[in-house]
Scaffold this active site. Sequence first.
Site, PDB file in Angstrom:
ATOM      1  N   HIS A  20      -2.748   7.753   5.954  1.00 47.37           N
ATOM      2  CA  HIS A  20      -2.882   6.467   5.499  1.00 47.37           C
ATOM      3  C   HIS A  20      -4.351   5.935   6.117  1.00 47.37           C
ATOM      4  CE1 HIS A  20      -1.887   2.961   3.635  1.00 47.37           C
ATOM      5  NE2 HIS A  20      -2.053   2.053   4.516  1.00 47.37           N
ATOM      6  N   CYS A  68       0.852  -1.391  -0.048  1.00 46.26           N
ATOM      7  CA  CYS A  68       0.071  -0.035  -0.014  1.00 46.26           C
ATOM      8  C   CYS A  68       0.832   1.294   0.107  1.00 46.26           C
ATOM      9  CB  CYS A  68      -0.997  -0.059   1.382  1.00 46.26           C
ATOM     10  SG  CYS A  68      -1.859  -1.492   1.114  1.00 46.26           S
ATOM     11  N   PHE A  85       1.886  -3.308   3.982  1.00 42.62           N
ATOM     12  CA  PHE A  85       2.331  -4.813   4.641  1.00 42.62           C
ATOM     13  C   PHE A  85       3.941  -4.867   4.323  1.00 42.62           C
ATOM     14  CE2 PHE A  85      -2.212  -6.829   4.387  1.00 42.62           C
ATOM     15  CZ  PHE A  85      -2.616  -6.140   5.652  1.00 42.62           C
TER      16      PHE A  85
END
Length: 419
Positions: free
Chosen positions: A309, A169, A405
């Site tokens: 985020h 991401c 991740f």
Amino acid sequence: MASNSYGRRVVVTGLGVVTPIGHTVTDFWGNLIAGKCGVDKITQFDASAFDTQIAAEVRDFNPAPAFPSPKEVRRTDRYSQFGIYASWQALNDSGLDLQKADLDRVGVMLGSGIGGLATTTDQHKILLERGPGRMSPFTIPMLISNMASGLVSMYFGLRGPNYATCSACATSTHALGEAWRTIKMGDADMILAGGAEATIIPIGIGGFCAMKAMSTRNDDPKTASRPFDKERDGFVMGEGAGVIVLEELEHAKARGARIYCEMAGYGNTADAHHLTAPSPGGEGAGRCMKMALRNAGLNPEDVSYINCHGTSTPQGDIAETQAIKTVFGDHARKLSISSTKGATGHMLGAAGAVETVVCVKAIETNIVPPTINYQNPDPECDLDCVPNTARELQVDAIVNNSFGFGGHNATVVATKFKG
């Protein structure tokens, strides 16, 4: 603080998006500040057996205007179609005359967190059911995560630096930062940078369901993604693309380009902690923001707005809040922060670039978008998240965060352009 390295300044001269709430920057921005939500029941497949049955889909999308022929559309995965279409928009928005430009100095850095997942799934099914002889000769070119970047360079003749970042991401924020660095070092004058993702298919939804990472608020999809809200229960999958044209300042001025803002700094760190969980207290994210501010030559109090985020996961939103408090100190209470994922869902590798487009528009319009679906204050997420309604605000400097991740952290800083 230290001034920018290398002396070359980098500005933003073009924007392009494909999102669940708009296939152009104008439509996307209008719907975003109006508080519209793109999350609904999944229509791309029968999701009735899945724990999560909702997503933020890109609907009624026609990629054809950005492609040389209908045949080329058929030979590309959906993620590439999004990326090429957003790149075509951004290039048009930049006003670059391809006939006059030195295309050896124009690059593309268009990443994807996962790449052609639909192609992988479809061709694997053909392999198992009909044998290897029936697989498409375009299987590999369609599924690899660098192909959107490659095709944009081919379609428009852009021969400068070209590669695809892949950091979950954080992918497209890394693309923006590495493009910024490449231009500052003098290796290109202009780069189309961003990311694209299309993972709303059974293996994508099923994989994240198995991790218990996504919201299961299936009966109320419009309020399922609720960053910083106490009742948040996971992220909602989104899809789409965002592309930004970054350009060396003197190159932009020489061709009379419209300058949206200046890309001023970039940070890039690792948590070195856990497969999926953020480091305690958002330590890695904090170091990333500090690096970006240092590279921009800014102090924390210079920042007006942070696009977080903010995925709507229980741990992630707390860690980011803690990181902001650590980096910004007393100024954290004066900041406007928001997460736009309540509207778009989490677009994975495309998220950072789409959210940087949001930041550029905030600088241009002096309006910051809301965190929608904020209903129940969380004492652990106690900063001003611009709840539910867009806000007029003098926006001189922004921070945009993306965390992936694997412990990947990326932050970019942009400022109002001053000649």
